[in-house]
Design an enzyme around this catalytic site. Structure first.
Site: not given
Length: 350
Positions: A136, A216, A231, A298
Site C-alpha cells: 500500500a 489499483d 489481491h 507493513s
C-alpha cells in the site's frame, strides 16, 4: 524541510551545508564551527568565538553554487558526512569541475561506502533474477487513500464486515458504497516517480517479476507488464454469480448482470483465496530469485508476508515506517518509494 547535505573539516573546525529545495531554487544554510580554535585563544580574545561559530543563509539556483558558497576549496577538505541522496550529485561535481584536485579515495568512501541507495543499486546491477513486491505504501505516495490508516475510510467500519463475501451477499448496499467510494478515490490518480523507476527497470531487463498487493493498477499504468496482482484488481468488474466480465461504469450505476447476478470488483475479499496463477508465479519467482525488494508494505497480511522469507537471495526492505521485520532483511531503507526509488536509480544509471 532543510536537510544536512555535507559536512567538511579543516584544521580549524567544520563547515556544514544544509539545503531545502524550494519551487525554483535551493535555500542553503551554512554553519561554521571553529570552536577547535578556542584552545589557542587568550582569555581576552574569548569574545571572538561568537564570530567563529556562525550560521548564514542564502538562496541559489543549484547545488554547484551552494557548494562553492560553502567554501571555494571545499573539495580539498576532508569529508565528514555526505547525505546519501545527494552523494551522486556531489561526486559528479567533483569529477566534472575538480578532477585531480581532491582525494578520490576519501571522497568516494564518504559518498558511497555506507550509502544504502548505492548498495541497493549495486545489488540490482549484479542480480540475474530480481523480484519486487509492493504494498500500500507505494500507492499512498500517488495519492491513493490507505484504508488501513487511522484517517482512512475504514476507521469507522470494521473491514472484516464490509470487504467480505458475506457483505456481498447480505449487505450489498454497504458493499457497493464502499467499493464505489474506493473507485471514485482513484479518479485522477497517476503513477509517481517511483512507479516510473520500476517500469524503467523492467524495460532494461533488470526485473524478472513485479508482484503487488495493490489493486489499483498503477504499475500497469506506469508501463509494467510483468505484473502479478496478488489481491486482484479493483478495476476488473465481474458478475458474482456467473463471472461474466462487466465495466466499472456498470458497477457504479449498480446495474445487474444479464443473468441477474450482482456485480463486484475483482479484488480478493476476506475469506477468499488468492488468485492461484498469480500466487504460483510469484512463489516460483521468489524461490528462484537472487534479489527480492519489498516496497511499501507493513508485512502484516498473510500469506503475502511469508514470501520474502522464501528466497535464498538478498533481501531489501523499503518502507516509511518500521515493521518489526527489519532484522530479517539484508538492507533496510527508511523512506517513501516516491523518493527512495529515484535515488537508487540515480546510482544505477552512473
Amino acid at each position: 524541510m532543510s536537510e544536512l547535505l555535507l559536512t567538511i573539516a579543516s584544521e580549524g573546525g567544520t563547515i556544514s551545508l544544509y539545503g531545502e529545495r524550494t519551487e525554483r531554487s535551493w535555500l542553503f544554510t551554512k554553519e561554521t564551527n571553529e570552536s577547535a580554535l578556542a584552545d589557542f585563544l587568550h582569555e581576552e580574545d574569548r569574545d571572538l568565538l561568537v564570530n567563529l561559530n556562525r550560521t548564514q543563509r542564502r538562496e541559489s539556483p543549484d547545488l554547484k553554487e551552494g557548494l562553492g558558497w560553502l567554501s571555494t576549496s571545499w573539495f580539498r577538505l576532508t569529508p565528514v558526512y555526505v547525505h546519501p541522496a545527494f552523494a551522486m550529485d556531489i561526486w559528479k561535481e567533483l569529477q566534472r569541475y575538480h578532477p585531480g584536485q581532491y582525494s578520490q579515495e576519501r571522497w568516494h568512501d564518504a559518498c558511497f561506502s555506507e550509502n544504502p541507495f548505492y548498495t541497493a543499486a549495486c545489488w540490482i546491477k549484479e542480480a540475474k533474477r530480481a523480484v519486487i513486491l509492493t504494498g500500500a505504501g507505494c500507492s499512498v505516495d500517488a495519492g491513493v487513500p490507505d484504508f488501513r490508516s487511522q484517517h482512512g475510510w475504514w476507521r469507522q467500519i470494521d473491514p472484516t464486515m464490509v470487504a467480505t463475501v458475506e457483505a456481498l451477499q447480505r449487505d450489498y448496499e454497504l458493499f457497493h458504497a464502499f467499493y464505489t467510494h474506493r473507485l471514485e478515490s482513484l479518479k485522477g490518480v497517476r503513477p509517481h516517480a517511483g512507479h516510473d523507476v520500476i517500469s524503467a527497470w523492467e524495460r532494461k531487463g533488470l526485473l524478472q517479476l513485479l508482484a503487488t498487493q495493490n489493486v489499483d493498477g498503477l504499475h500497469q499504468m506506469a508501463g509494467n507488464q510483468l505484473v502479478e496482482e496478488l489481491h486482484g484488481s479493483i478495476r476488473s468488474i465481474r458478475c458474482a454469480k456467473c463471472s461474466k466480465a462487466s465495466t466499472v461504469e456498470a458497477f457504479m450505476e449498480q446495474a445487474a448482470c444479464e443473468c441477474g447476478g450482482r456485480l463486484r470488483p475483482g479484488v480478493v475479499l476476506f475469506g477468499e483465496t488468492l488468485p492461484e496463477k498469480a500466487w504460483g508465479r510469484t512463489l516460483h519467482a521468489i524461490q528462484a530469485a537472487d534479489l527480492v525488494i519489498v516496497i511499501g508494505t507493513s508485512l502484516q497480511v498473510y500469506p503475502v508476508n511469508q514470501l520474502p522469507g522464501l528466497t535464498m537471495g538478498k533481501k531489501v526492505l523499503i518502507n516509511l515506517e518500521k515493521t518489526g521485520f527489519e532484522n530479517e532483511f539484508d538492507l533496510y531503507i527508511r523512506g517513501r518509494a516516491l523518493k527512495v526509488l529515484p535515488n537508487i536509480n540515480q546510482m544505477l544509471d552512473d
